[in-house]
Design a protein around this motif. Structure first.
Motif, PDB file in Angstrom:
ATOM      1  N   TYR A   1      30.495  -9.580  29.235  1.00 10.17           N
ATOM      2  CA  TYR A   1      29.839  -8.376  29.732  1.00 10.17           C
ATOM      3  C   TYR A   1      28.336  -8.598  29.681  1.00 10.17           C
ATOM      4  N   THR A   2      27.594  -7.752  30.358  1.00  8.65           N
ATOM      5  CA  THR A   2      26.136  -7.805  30.319  1.00  8.65           C
ATOM      6  C   THR A   2      25.605  -6.474  29.814  1.00  8.65           C
TER       7      THR A   2
ATOM      8  N   ASN B   1      25.282  -5.991  43.010  1.00  8.87           N
ATOM      9  CA  ASN B   1      25.042  -4.573  42.763  1.00  8.87           C
ATOM     10  C   ASN B   1      26.060  -3.969  41.800  1.00  8.87           C
ATOM     11  N   VAL B   2      26.370  -4.695  40.723  1.00 10.93           N
ATOM     12  CA  VAL B   2      27.251  -4.158  39.697  1.00 10.93           C
ATOM     13  C   VAL B   2      26.522  -3.041  38.962  1.00 10.93           C
ATOM     14  N   THR B   3      27.156  -1.885  38.875  1.00 12.02           N
ATOM     15  CA  THR B   3      26.482  -0.732  38.286  1.00 12.02           C
ATOM     16  C   THR B   3      26.843  -0.512  36.821  1.00 12.02           C
ATOM     17  N   LYS B   4      28.078  -0.889  36.413  1.00 13.39           N
ATOM     18  CA  LYS B   4      28.508  -0.638  35.043  1.00 13.39           C
ATOM     19  C   LYS B   4      29.469  -1.729  34.592  1.00 13.39           C
TER      20      LYS B   4
ATOM     21  N   GLU C   1      32.315   2.621  28.354  1.00 14.74           N
ATOM     22  CA  GLU C   1      31.256   1.905  29.057  1.00 14.74           C
ATOM     23  C   GLU C   1      30.413   1.127  28.060  1.00 14.74           C
ATOM     24  N   ILE C   2      30.085  -0.114  28.397  1.00 16.27           N
ATOM     25  CA  ILE C   2      29.189  -0.924  27.580  1.00 16.27           C
ATOM     26  C   ILE C   2      27.782  -0.754  28.127  1.00 16.27           C
ATOM     27  N   THR C   3      26.902  -0.179  27.324  1.00  6.74           N
ATOM     28  CA  THR C   3      25.543   0.090  27.782  1.00  6.74           C
ATOM     29  C   THR C   3      24.586   0.045  26.610  1.00  6.74           C
TER      30      THR C   3
END
Length: 326
Positions: free
Chosen positions: A133-134, A184-187, A200-202
């Motif tokens: 993941y980022t 354009n990956v948003t999540k 969600e990873i944020t």
């Protein structure tokens, strides 16, 4: 050995030509899983990874062997990455109990010795699970089992522990991107081992489904061998004023750091001393402790822990034998 559909019947046919097969070219080690990567198909076995390409063979198996990577896959789910969303970076746990990254056709070892020892001591290798993941511009490759989780920051090349609060391993499982087509990956979303929710990873999340995200760092041993050191003062350089005036009181409005030390190489730790990180936009002296006694025969190690939900930035620390030194 991998069968394919009879060419005359089409790729979606249910009939199989028993002669349309392929076998491993170098090691007859069986197939754990196929992984698409940069237009190729990586066929991962227990002793090697074979690179096959779609050469459009008019007869027989449609893919052709191209190259063999001399590194196997330890278990079926111990490989992740390789997609456009993860900058085509692929890492896996090799059969020699190291973590490797594919650089061209070269399986480069990226795991430190302490992680290699953990992998060697693992009782059940089939519990290993890797995902990617980022977050905040950093790309993470995470490896978990029943006993622990670690994360590799591909951006910085650094490893860290990634256990969740009061858990042996991370709650994160099976992360995946959503949004428009790359880039354009948003999540990035993931499963949750505890709640069974979709999370969600944020970087904006300062808690993990309501539980603390504990930040902890331990130093190496500060020595003056063979002499002990009178530790009169230790300073810890954090960015000050990270409190959130509108946050939960006091864990966000007036956050704290716990500071403890060990004189026996980390076997036993002192009772932590609590110091403040500073209310919002209030500059203050960095946290420090005074007169913590003599270091042991193995020197002095420090541990700093923050569980309050605030952003933290740490620059370094300094240990002095004279309390008057600044």
């Amino acid at each position: 050995m991998w069968p394919r559909s009879e060419r005359g019947a089409g790729v979606n046919a249910t009939t199989i030509n028993p002669l349309d097969i392929a076998t491993a070219e170098q090691h007859p080690d069986g197939l754990l899983r196929p992984v698409p990567f940069r237009g190729y198909m990586l066929l991962c076995g227990t002793r090697s990874i074979e690179v096959w390409s779609n050469s459009g063979n008019p007869e027989g198996f449609p893919f052709s062997w191209s190259h063999t990577i001399p590194s196997g896959l330890l278990s079926q789910h111990a490989i992740a990455g390789g997609t456009d969303e993860f900058a085509e970076i692929l890492l896996w746990v090799s059969d020699d109990k190291t973590v490797r990254r594919l650089d061209g056709y070269e399986p480069t070892v990226v795991s430190p010795s302490w992680l290699n020892r953990r992998l060697s001591a693992l009782q059940n290798q089939h519990t290993l699970e890797a995902c990617v993941y980022t977050s905040a511009g950093h790309k993470f490759w995470q490896l978990s089992c029943d006993e622990w989780s670690v994360a590799f920051d591909v951006t910085t090349g650094k490893w860290s522990e990634r256990n969740s609060y009061l858990q042996k391993r991370s709650r994160i499982t099976q992360a995946f991107p959503i949004g428009d087509a790359f880039p354009n990956v948003t999540k990035w979303l993931c499963g949750d081992m505890l709640s069974e929710k979709l999370q969600e990873i944020t970087a904006d999340a300062l808690r993990e489904d309501g539980q603390p995200l504990v930040w902890m760092m331990e130093s190496g041993e500060v020595k003056n061998f063979p002499n002990s050191i009178q530790v009169a003062r230790a300073d810890f350089d954090f960015v000050p004023g990270v409190g959130i005036a509108t946050g939960d009181d006091p864990i966000q409005t007036d956050p704290s750091v716990e500071i403890s030390w060990s004189n026996d190489g980390g076997l036993k730790w002192s009772r932590p001393l609590i110091r403040k990180l500073g209310r919002q936009q209030i500059a203050q002296h960095p946290p420090y402790v005074l007169n913590t006694g003599l270091s042991g025969p193995r020197g002095r190690r420090w541990r700093i822990t923050i569980s309050d939900p605030v952003d933290v930035m740490f620059f370094g620390a300094d240990q002095k034998a004279d309390v008057r030194a600044t």
